[in-house]
Every structure is written in structure tokens, then in C-alpha cells.
Design an enzyme around this catalytic site. Structure first.
Site, mmCIF file in Angstrom:
data_model
loop_
_atom_site.group_PDB
_atom_site.id
_atom_site.type_symbol
_atom_site.label_atom_id
_atom_site.label_comp_id
_atom_site.label_asym_id
_atom_site.label_seq_id
_atom_site.Cartn_x
_atom_site.Cartn_y
_atom_site.Cartn_z
ATOM 1 N N GLY A 129 -42.400 -19.846 -7.987
ATOM 2 C CA GLY A 129 -41.567 -21.037 -7.862
ATOM 3 C C GLY A 129 -40.371 -21.027 -8.787
ATOM 4 N N GLY A 130 -39.940 -19.812 -9.188
ATOM 5 C CA GLY A 130 -38.744 -19.699 -10.023
ATOM 6 C C GLY A 130 -38.871 -20.326 -11.394
ATOM 7 C CB SER A 208 -41.891 -15.448 -6.577
ATOM 8 O OG SER A 208 -40.521 -15.758 -6.662
#
Length: 560
Positions: A129-130, A208
Site C-alpha cells: 500500500g505504498g 509491493s
């Protein structure tokens, strides 16, 4: 009489279902007893929302986590909706229907097979989720747990400013969110045996930003000895969003949005963040327009506190001064599809000034040098053509390489050069009949984190159950879970004696690597060799290393 028998039957059935719904298990952990509940879909128990640590509040809210609470009576571990403070992105709003957002959000979720076996392998999942959004339960791992007879732990860590404000001061030293992750691993080490897990057989995995976290945990001395294998999917420590290039500028830039006077002054800036309202520091998703979210991990300054990361990832990798563990790592063939929504806006801007789209971790002596580099890169991907509908696949390749492919391949090279001979590299390109084609083409591709969706439950970020998936994709997911399960249990995705295709470790050049698609085939060639060489040349001349918040060091020491 028949009606009476029917009533008695339905009553007995109701009681049976009610009993099944309430089937539970109590586990004693260091903080007290916790009660988990039997899952109705898989043969396992779930323990949701166990507080593994406490998030500090008030002026201390950017500091390392505090110990978790304790209790005497059984803690009902049944809340799977707790998330950390974050701005909810509209596209994912449906995933947060019942979200329980709270400041004290540091919770663990434990998935335990219904077995009397002990010392099971353990998987700890770091969500993506960055570093700005997401939660431990955003994606589920029940089928991976059930099919491999392992224990899995998902969890929350602080996000955005809450987790990654980095001023280099006593109040905001930086990397609070990464220290949350270390606290979780320590909690697992202390408590997982009581759930039936082996604290000495822990694999960390992430997708991610979670993959970035995994590689940073591999490099941090704080996490040494807390896991013995690692899996990183679609992300890595050298990525453009992995580290804040200039954490002070990021902090100043956000503060100036609120017209803060003297935001360039150390005292004034810290005072703003210490006293800013909860709504102020949670109102923004903190994603910049291009590649980098504002608040991510940083290199910390020495101020007399425990440090998660004291040097840049690339320097640590080059030094080889970190513990090597078996490493399963890879990315998807068309990661850049995740940027397609911006294509219509960006294509004209890219034709006008391509230098605006260069990675933020590059630096140049002057504008002429920057424009010349941008011209060379644009020609490499697009030749003499414009960025338009006819070259959209080149756009996808460019975005894939900048954000994910090249940083991952560079890290693999450095890990191998540092002596890690147990790196298993893959390129994932599986597509199914439900995947749409890239606009303006008849080509499909695997987008960002597609392999994660292949391993975890369900289908993409949707509510589809696996029974609704195409038959071939369900078979593919079974094979992926077998490979990932093998790695979790043995340190190799295809151990000796397996019926799966042989998968040996990779070398520094990215060869061999496994192609995970409609068929699973070992590739002897170096992965993306030409594209990698081009970026090697660019970064060898223009790399901009992330900086510490040095301007605050003297200020902080005066506080001691």
C-alpha cells in the site's frame, strides 16, 4: 406428528450450526489468554486483532512502539476490521466497508491449522500500500495456510506520517512503522510456539511496499535472527518509493500546505507535527503524482535511540554486512499496467518534457545533462516515435522498469555478489480469461502484485470467491501455493524429489530464472538484460543517494 418431528429436526440443526459457529480455541500467550474461532471455509482457527504492541499517542506518536497490553480473562480475538489511520482511496473503498480505524492499531492476526501438530513453519505477511494505505487483513491467506499446514501471521503497522515522519529528532527519529514490524517479529518469536508454530522457522513475505519492507528487514540489524527465509513480490529496497530521498524536504513541504510560518526552522517544524491534529496528519494519502509517496522509510540520524537503518540500502548491500537468508524474489511482466489510468494525462506531458518523468533518485549537474539523459531514455523505449496509443506497451515497459523491475534486478545482483547463493528469481506472466487487454492493443499482461493474488485467496481486489474463478487459474493457484509452501518449509520453491520443474538459485546476472505463466519453465537467459544494462549506465552516473535529516542532528543533540 410430522410437524413436531420437523420442528425438532430444525431445532437440533440450529443448535448444531450455532455450536459450530461458536467453536473456539484458547491459547495462552505472554500477555494473557486469547480466544480464536473456527473458520467455516477452511480447516483452521483464526485469531484476529491481537494487540502485539501499543502505538504511542500525543507528542510521542512518531516514536517507536511501546509494549502491548496484558489481560487476565480470555481476549476475544474476533475483530478482523482494525486498520491504522489512513486516507481511504476511493477505488478501494469497497474493501473498507466495516473498517475500524483507530490510532492504537498495532494488531496481529494468526491463522492456525486445526491440527495437534507442533513446531509448524510460520509465515509473517507484511501488507503493501505504498506505506500509506492498507492493512494486514486486506488480503487473506487461509488457503495457503490450509494447503501447506503452516501458520500465518498478518498485522498492521503505522502508515503515512504516523509511521514515517523522519525529522531525526527525539520526537520523530523516523521509521516508526518499520519498528512496528520489528516489534511484531519479536512478538511472533515470543508467542508463536503457543499457537503450535516454530519460532526458529519463520519466513517473512510481502507485496509491493510489503516487499520493500521485507528487504529492509533483511538489511536491518534490529531484525537479525527473527526470521530465516524471505519472499519479496513486486517491490524491493532499491525502489524509487523505498526510501525518502530527502525526508526534511518532504516534512517541510507537507507543513507548508497549512501555511505554517517558519516551516524551515527546526523548532517550528517539529512543533507543528507534535501538535497537529489527528485529522491533519491523516487527511492526505500522501501519494505524489509520479513515483514516490511522501512518507516512507528513511536513513536515521544518530541521536541516542535504537536505529532501524543507519545507512542506505545500496551501501549495506554492497558491504555485504547483513545476514543472508534464502530469498524468493520476483516481479510481473507488465507491472506498469498499474499506471494505465494515468496514460491519457501523461502521454502528452511525456512528449513535451520527458525529464519530468525521470525517477526521483537521479540527480544531474545541470538542466542540459538532465534533458540529454531523458532524451536517451525516451529513445531507448520509444525510438523515434511519440508516446501515444500506438506505443502504450513501451509506456508499460518504462513504468515497469522504473518502479519495480530494474530496482529488483539490481538488488538481486548485489545480494548475489554479497555471497547469497540461495536466491530464487522469477518473472510472473500468467493471465486468465478475465484479465482485460492493455488499452489500444490485443495484449494482456500480469500487472502489479498479480503473483500475490495468485498465491493468496480470491481474485484481485474483489469479493470473488475461488469457486467462481476460471478452472485453469484455480489449477495455477494450486501450483503457486505448492511452490511458495515448499519455500516456506524448506528454503527452496522446488526441493529435490518434487514433481515440479527444477528451479535452481539465480546468479548475479539474473540467470537462471523461472517463468511463471500458463506454463512454468526455467529460463537460462539473464532476465531483461538490455533494459537492465541501460539503467545500470544511467544510475552509475546519476544516482542520488537518500539523505539523513542532518539539519536536525545538532538540534536533537541539544535536547539530550
Amino acid at each position: 406428528m410430522a410437524r413436531l418431528l420437523l420442528v425438532l429436526f430444525l431445532t437440533a440443526l440450529y443448535k448444531s450450526v450455532l455450536c459450530e459457529e461458536q467453536e473456539s480455541r484458547i491459547v495462552q500467550i505472554s500477555q494473557g489468554p486469547v480466544r480464536g474461532y473456527k473458520d467455516h471455509e477452511e480447516n483452521l482457527y483464526t485469531f484476529f486483532g491481537i494487540p502485539y504492541a501499543t502505538a504511542p499517542t500525543g507528542q510521542d506518536r512518531y516514536k517507536a512502539p511501546l509494549p502491548g497490553p496484558s489481560w487476565l480473562t480470555p481476549f476475544d480475538a474476533d475483530n478482523d476490521n482494525i486498520i491504522c489511520p489512513q486516507a481511504i482511496i476511493p477505488a478501494f473503498k469497497h474493501l473498507y466497508k466495516n473498517a475500524d480505524m483507530r490510532q492504537n492499531c498495532l494488531i496481529a492476526n494468526v491463522y492456525v491449522p486445526d491440527t495437534v501438530e507442533k513446531s509448524l513453519p510460520v509465515l509473517v505477511v507484511v501488507h503493501g500500500g505504498g506505506f500509506q494505505v492498507g492493512s494486514g487483513n486486506l488480503l487473506k491467506v487461509k488457503k495457503l495456510v490450509a494447503s501447506n499446514n503452516i501458520i500465518a501471521v498478518t498485522f498492521n503497522y503505522r502508515l503515512g506520517i504516523h509511521g514515517f515522519l523522519c525529522l531525526g529528532t527525539q520526537y520523530a527519529p523516523g521509521n516508526a512503522g518499520m519498528k512496528d514490524q520489528v516489534a511484531l517479529l519479536k512478538w511472533v518469536n515470543e508467542n508463536i510456539a503457543n499457537f503450535g508454530g516454530n519460532p526458529n522457522d519463520v519466513t517473512i513475505t510481502g507485496y509491493s511496499a510489503g516487499a520493500v519492507s521485507v528487504e529492509l528487514l533483511m538489511l536491518s540489524p534490529l531484525a537479525k535472527g527473527l526470521f530465516n527465509k524471505a519472499i519479496a513480490e513486486s517491490g524491493g529496497a532499491l525502489g524509487v518509493f523505498a526510501m525518502q530521498t530527502d525526508p526534511l524536504e518532504n516534512a517541510k513541504g507537507f507543513a507548508k500546505r497549512f501555511e505554517i510560518e517558519h516551516a524551515d526552522d527546526a523548532y517550528a517544524l517539529e512543533d507543528f507535527y507534535k501538535n497537529a491534529s489527528f485529522e491533519t496528519i491523516t487527511s492526505d494519502s500522501f501519494f505524489s503524482e509520479m513515483f514516490s509517496p511522501l512518507f516512507t522509510p528513511c536513513i536515521e540520524s544518530e541521536i541516542g535511540q535504537e536505529i532501524f537503518l543507519a545507512d542506505s540500502p545500496i551501501n549495506i548491500l554492497k558491504s555485504g554486512d547483513y545476514e543472508k537468508v534464502p530469498f524468493l524474489v520476483g516481479f510481473n511482466d507488465k507491472e506498469g499496467i498499474s499506471r494505465i489510468d494515468s496514460f491519457e494525462t501523461w502521454k502528452n506531458n511525456m512528449n513535451q518534457k520527458f525529464s519530468d518523468f525521470l525517477p526521483p533518485d537521479l540527480q544531474f549537474r545541470n538542466k542540459a545533462e538532465e534533458e540529454l539523459t531523458a532524451k536517451d531514455i525516451k529513445e531507448f523505449y520509444f525510438g523515434d516515435k511519440k508516446v501515444d496509443d500506438d506505443t502504450i506497451l513501451s509506456f508499460v515497459d518504462f513504468m515497469s522498469d522504473v518502479s519495480f523491475a530494474y530496482p529488483i534486478l539490481k538488488a538481486v545482483q548485489l545480494h548475489a555478489n554479497a555471497g547469497n547463493n540461495k536466491i530464487f528469481l522469477y518473472l510472473y506472466n500468467y493471465v486468465d480469461e478475465l484479465i482485460p487487454v492493455v488499452p489500444h492493443t490485443d495484449v494482456k499482461g500480469a500487472t502489479h502484485c498479480a503473483q500475490t493474488f495468485g498465491v493468496f485467496d480470491g481474485y484481485m481486489f474483489s469479493n470473488d470467491t475461488e469457486r467462481d474463478l476460471p478452472h485453469d487459474y484455480k489449477k495455477h493457484k494450486v501450483i503457486l501455493r505448492q511452490m511458495w509452501g515448499n519455500f516456506i518449509k524448506t528454503g527452496a520453491p522446488v526441493p529435490e524429489g518434487s514433481s515440479l520443474a527444477t528451479w535452481p538459485p539465480t546468479g548475479a546476472d539474473g540467470s537462471p530464472h523461472m517463468l511463471l505463466g500458463q506454463s512454468i519453465e526455467l529460463q537460462d537467459s539473464a532476465l531483461l538484460q538490455e533494459r537492465r544494462r541501460m539503467w545500470d549506465a544511467v544510475y552509475s552516473r546519476h544516482y542520488r543517494a537518500p539523505s539523513q535529516p542532518q539539519a536536525f542532528v545538532l538540534f536533537s543533540r541539544n535536547e539530550l
